[in-house]
Design a protein around this motif. Structure first.
Motif, mmCIF file in Angstrom:
data_model
loop_
_atom_site.group_PDB
_atom_site.id
_atom_site.type_symbol
_atom_site.label_atom_id
_atom_site.label_comp_id
_atom_site.label_asym_id
_atom_site.label_seq_id
_atom_site.Cartn_x
_atom_site.Cartn_y
_atom_site.Cartn_z
ATOM 1 N N ASN A 144 0.660 -1.486 0.129
ATOM 2 C CA ASN A 144 -0.234 -0.033 -0.290
ATOM 3 C C ASN A 144 0.972 1.127 0.098
ATOM 4 O OD1 ASN A 144 -1.633 -2.402 1.808
ATOM 5 N ND2 ASN A 144 -2.697 -1.190 0.352
ATOM 6 N N THR A 145 0.179 2.644 -0.330
ATOM 7 C CA THR A 145 1.121 2.987 -0.537
ATOM 8 C C THR A 145 1.030 4.676 0.839
ATOM 9 O OG1 THR A 145 -1.276 4.573 -1.177
ATOM 10 C CG2 THR A 145 0.349 3.931 -2.858
ATOM 11 N N ASP A 146 0.441 3.279 1.857
ATOM 12 C CA ASP A 146 0.059 4.801 3.359
ATOM 13 C C ASP A 146 1.428 4.610 4.296
ATOM 14 O OD1 ASP A 146 0.223 2.108 4.358
ATOM 15 O OD2 ASP A 146 -2.018 2.294 4.327
ATOM 16 N N MET A 147 2.369 3.922 3.795
ATOM 17 C CA MET A 147 3.931 4.235 4.693
ATOM 18 C C MET A 147 3.467 3.252 6.435
ATOM 19 S SD MET A 147 5.986 5.537 2.489
ATOM 20 C CE MET A 147 7.419 5.102 3.607
ATOM 21 N N ASP A 181 -8.148 2.155 1.338
ATOM 22 C CA ASP A 181 -6.582 2.467 0.652
ATOM 23 C C ASP A 181 -5.876 1.778 -0.893
ATOM 24 O OD1 ASP A 181 -6.120 2.977 3.275
ATOM 25 O OD2 ASP A 181 -4.755 0.974 4.184
ATOM 26 N N HIS A 182 -5.023 2.263 -1.214
ATOM 27 C CA HIS A 182 -4.511 2.476 -2.634
ATOM 28 C C HIS A 182 -2.904 1.548 -2.803
ATOM 29 C CE1 HIS A 182 -7.847 4.360 -4.115
ATOM 30 N NE2 HIS A 182 -8.078 5.945 -2.873
ATOM 31 N N PHE A 183 -2.640 1.117 -3.860
ATOM 32 C CA PHE A 183 -1.510 0.471 -3.624
ATOM 33 C C PHE A 183 -0.509 1.683 -4.704
ATOM 34 C CE2 PHE A 183 -4.916 -2.125 -3.729
ATOM 35 C CZ PHE A 183 -4.167 -3.111 -2.271
ATOM 36 N N ILE A 184 1.327 0.733 -3.974
ATOM 37 C CA ILE A 184 2.228 1.189 -5.285
ATOM 38 C C ILE A 184 1.596 1.425 -6.219
ATOM 39 C CG2 ILE A 184 3.492 1.730 -3.668
ATOM 40 C CD1 ILE A 184 4.676 -1.302 -3.765
ATOM 41 N N PRO A 185 2.169 1.543 -7.894
ATOM 42 C CA PRO A 185 2.143 1.179 -8.881
ATOM 43 C C PRO A 185 2.694 0.114 -9.513
ATOM 44 C CG PRO A 185 3.023 3.328 -8.965
ATOM 45 C CD PRO A 185 3.369 2.723 -7.622
ATOM 46 N N LYS A 186 3.417 0.176 -8.670
ATOM 47 C CA LYS A 186 4.982 -1.442 -9.445
ATOM 48 C C LYS A 186 4.063 -2.493 -8.175
ATOM 49 C CE LYS A 186 9.216 -3.821 -10.050
ATOM 50 N NZ LYS A 186 8.732 -4.263 -10.846
ATOM 51 N N LEU A 187 4.036 -3.566 -8.987
ATOM 52 C CA LEU A 187 3.388 -4.985 -8.229
ATOM 53 C C LEU A 187 5.225 -5.889 -7.676
ATOM 54 C CD1 LEU A 187 1.211 -7.211 -7.427
ATOM 55 C CD2 LEU A 187 1.204 -8.227 -9.184
ATOM 56 N N PRO A 188 4.876 -5.573 -6.170
ATOM 57 C CA PRO A 188 6.316 -6.524 -5.521
ATOM 58 C C PRO A 188 6.501 -7.894 -6.269
ATOM 59 C CG PRO A 188 4.787 -6.000 -4.205
ATOM 60 C CD PRO A 188 3.700 -5.123 -5.168
ATOM 61 N N TRP A 215 6.787 -10.814 -4.860
ATOM 62 C CA TRP A 215 5.569 -11.841 -3.382
ATOM 63 C C TRP A 215 4.586 -11.427 -3.623
ATOM 64 C CZ3 TRP A 215 3.803 -7.399 -0.670
ATOM 65 C CH2 TRP A 215 4.436 -6.400 -0.397
ATOM 66 N N SER A 216 3.453 -10.335 -4.406
ATOM 67 C CA SER A 216 2.489 -9.928 -4.386
ATOM 68 C C SER A 216 1.571 -10.341 -5.602
ATOM 69 C CB SER A 216 2.101 -8.880 -4.166
ATOM 70 O OG SER A 216 0.751 -8.687 -3.988
ATOM 71 N N ALA A 217 0.634 -11.330 -5.671
ATOM 72 C CA ALA A 217 -0.248 -11.842 -6.318
ATOM 73 C C ALA A 217 -1.215 -11.059 -7.290
ATOM 74 C CB ALA A 217 -0.680 -13.275 -6.112
ATOM 75 N N PHE A 218 -2.434 -10.555 -6.106
ATOM 76 C CA PHE A 218 -3.072 -9.754 -6.702
ATOM 77 C C PHE A 218 -3.754 -9.098 -5.690
ATOM 78 C CE2 PHE A 218 -8.088 -8.960 -6.448
ATOM 79 C CZ PHE A 218 -8.034 -9.250 -7.980
ATOM 80 N N ARG A 219 -4.151 -7.824 -5.746
ATOM 81 C CA ARG A 219 -4.704 -6.802 -5.234
ATOM 82 C C ARG A 219 -5.812 -6.530 -5.277
ATOM 83 N NH1 ARG A 219 0.952 -2.513 -5.630
ATOM 84 N NH2 ARG A 219 0.299 -2.909 -7.956
ATOM 85 N N SER A 220 -7.118 -5.894 -4.403
ATOM 86 C CA SER A 220 -7.770 -4.483 -4.944
ATOM 87 C C SER A 220 -8.391 -3.351 -3.898
ATOM 88 C CB SER A 220 -8.686 -6.028 -4.885
ATOM 89 O OG SER A 220 -10.492 -4.910 -5.540
ATOM 90 N N SER A 221 -8.763 -2.197 -4.544
ATOM 91 C CA SER A 221 -9.132 -1.364 -3.341
ATOM 92 C C SER A 221 -10.697 -1.323 -3.183
ATOM 93 C CB SER A 221 -8.604 -0.427 -3.613
ATOM 94 O OG SER A 221 -6.780 0.322 -3.512
ATOM 95 N N ASP A 222 -11.244 -2.642 -3.778
ATOM 96 C CA ASP A 222 -12.824 -2.037 -3.273
ATOM 97 C C ASP A 222 -13.026 -2.781 -2.159
ATOM 98 O OD1 ASP A 222 -13.159 -2.051 -6.343
ATOM 99 O OD2 ASP A 222 -13.958 -4.371 -6.598
ATOM 100 N N TYR A 223 -14.575 -2.048 -1.681
ATOM 101 C CA TYR A 223 -15.035 -2.734 -0.226
ATOM 102 C C TYR A 223 -15.465 -3.953 -0.733
ATOM 103 C CZ TYR A 223 -15.210 1.953 1.526
ATOM 104 O OH TYR A 223 -15.292 3.538 1.558
#
Length: 450
Positions: free
Chosen positions: A287-290, A373-380, A382-390
């Protein structure tokens, strides 16, 4: 004479107007598993003391009665908001049965609720709803979860920390509002919880008082066997609120290692092959929130700063944990099987078939006033899937070898936006694991003596 009669009426009216209003009616009803899945703890609140704390219950009628206790809870805020929290344990329930119940006292009873006990069968396939970070404002997933609960879709709920935002707010009235809101779920299904950072106020007093978990009010951690699942709940907050002392962190770490050692005894792992750990703050996130999980040296992952004592990642890896569930980030993120930032997929084509490390996901987007929350642009890597949906997560244990997980988007009207299977030919230790065999032997001897 008339004047005296008027004075008496005015005096009586003033006394009635200023008299204390008594609230004996039960509210905020919720249930949880006790020592096992055939034991249910019923918890509720009244705002005045009652002469007793009773649950009338039964299969097809309220033919049984159990009595419990009540405890005065006074919130730590300026208004010193107080209430009585009642707890009654229903023991030795009949498997695969629907119970009706209500709770209360001689001065008032709750509505009539029901719950269904699990089958006493090795083939049972428990179905769980999982989420964290749900508040009393903007609880977007709540309506869908209420409807699915009433349809009998789930066997239990795992709420992975952060309730109400915050339960202590407005002298704990926000906590009361939240507990009333979830009653339409939590009065029908075991509502299993762990604390999050939003419960910290007054040393987690609202959390400890309001929720009745198998270990009791003085402990944040517990484990419960649900069919083929051995679910362990811990507090990640002991790593972050050290002003309450370092002892809870050390005690929890030792307790967790003992629990994992016992779970790995062959006779136990055969009955509950899937070991699942849930805690609020994740070890990894993009995520982008540090937040702490965006840092390489996440406290829950490596342990105390500099010394790196009591880190969870080594513990989960060394004791063959299958799945780790987190929240805190207001988003959903599924990881590849990962240990120490290295991906250990089962294979390129089938990463979750016989994975070489624990599988982890974060599900903290049930809905709260802080938004998602939102995510950094580049997918690490170790990360497979991301979503900011409720939304929220569903988990179904099909058998000892297959576990199915899917993510539901409330933004997309209940659409399944991610799904995967974890498949294991056998459960046990990962390559290079450093299990403390002395702990395992200690647990084996303890089992024999019991």
């Amino acid at each position: 004479m008339k004047n005296n009669f008027g004075i008496i009426l005015i005096s009586l009216f003033l006394k009635l107007a200023t008299a204390e209003v008594l609230y004996y009616q039960p509210e905020q009803v919720h249930i949880a598993y006790g020592a096992n899945i055939f034991e249910i703890i019923v918890t509720w609140s009244t705002f005045n003391e009652t002469p007793n704390s009773l649950v009338e219950y039964g299969i097809g009628g309220l033919v049984l009665q159990a009595e419990g206790t009540s405890t005065l809870f006074v919130d730590g805020g300026k208004g010193k908001h107080s209430q009585y929290i009642h707890k009654v344990v229903l023991k030795k329930l009949t498997p695969d049965s629907t119970y009706q119940y209500h709770c209360g006292s001689d001065l008032g009873w709750s509505n009539l609720f029901n719950f269904k006990t699990a089958p006493d069968s090795p083939g049972w396939q428990p179905h769980l709803a999982i989420y964290g970070d749900m508040g009393n404002e903007n609880a977007q997933s709540l309506v869908r979860l209420q409807e699915e609960t009433q349809r009998g879709l789930y066997d239990a709920i795992l709420h992975v920390g952060d309730f109400a935002y915050d339960m202590d707010s407005n002298n704990a009235e926000v906590g009361d509002q939240f507990m009333r809101q979830i009653e339409s779920i939590a009065a029908y299904l075991p509502y299993m919880t762990c604390p999050g950072n939003h419960e910290e106020k007054y040393n987690f007093s609202n959390y400890r008082a309001r929720f009745s978990m198998p270990s009791g009010p003085d402990s944040y951690m517990y484990s419960i066997d649900i069919g083929p699942l051995h679910v362990i709940s811990i507090s990640t907050e002991v790593y972050y609120f050290v002003e309450y002392g370092i002892k809870p962190l050390v005690f929890q770490y030792e307790w967790l290692e003992d629990n994992l050692a016992k779970a790995n005894l062959p006779e136990n792992r055969e009955k509950q092959p899937w070991i699942i750990v849930m805690g609020h703050r994740p070890m990894y996130c993009s995520n982008t929130d540090m937040d702490d999980c965006t840092q390489h040296e996440t406290l829950t992952r490596v342990g105390l700063p500099f010394l790196h004592f009591f880190g969870l990642e080594d513990l989960l890896y060394n004791y063959g944990v299958d799945l780790a569930i987190w929240a805190h980030e207001h988003s959903y993120e599924r990881l590849w099987p990962v240990y120490n930032y290295t991906v250990y997929n089962g294979s390129y084509e089938q990463p979750y078939v016989n994975p070489g490390a624990p599988v982890q996901f974060t599900t903290g987007s049930a809905g709260c006033k802080e938004g998602t929350d939102h995510f950094i642009p580049k997918l690490p890597d170790w990360s497979a899937f991301r979503s900011s949906d409720y939304g929220y997560t569903r988990l179904k244990a099909h058998n000892s070898s297959h576990l199915y997980i899917e993510q539901i988007s409330d933004d997309k009207s209940g659409e399944v936006i991610d799904s995967f299977w974890i498949v294991k030919d056998k459960h046990g230790l990962y390559p290079g694991s450093k299990m403390n065999w002395a702990k395992v032997d200690k647990m084996r001897l303890k089992n024999m003596n019991n």
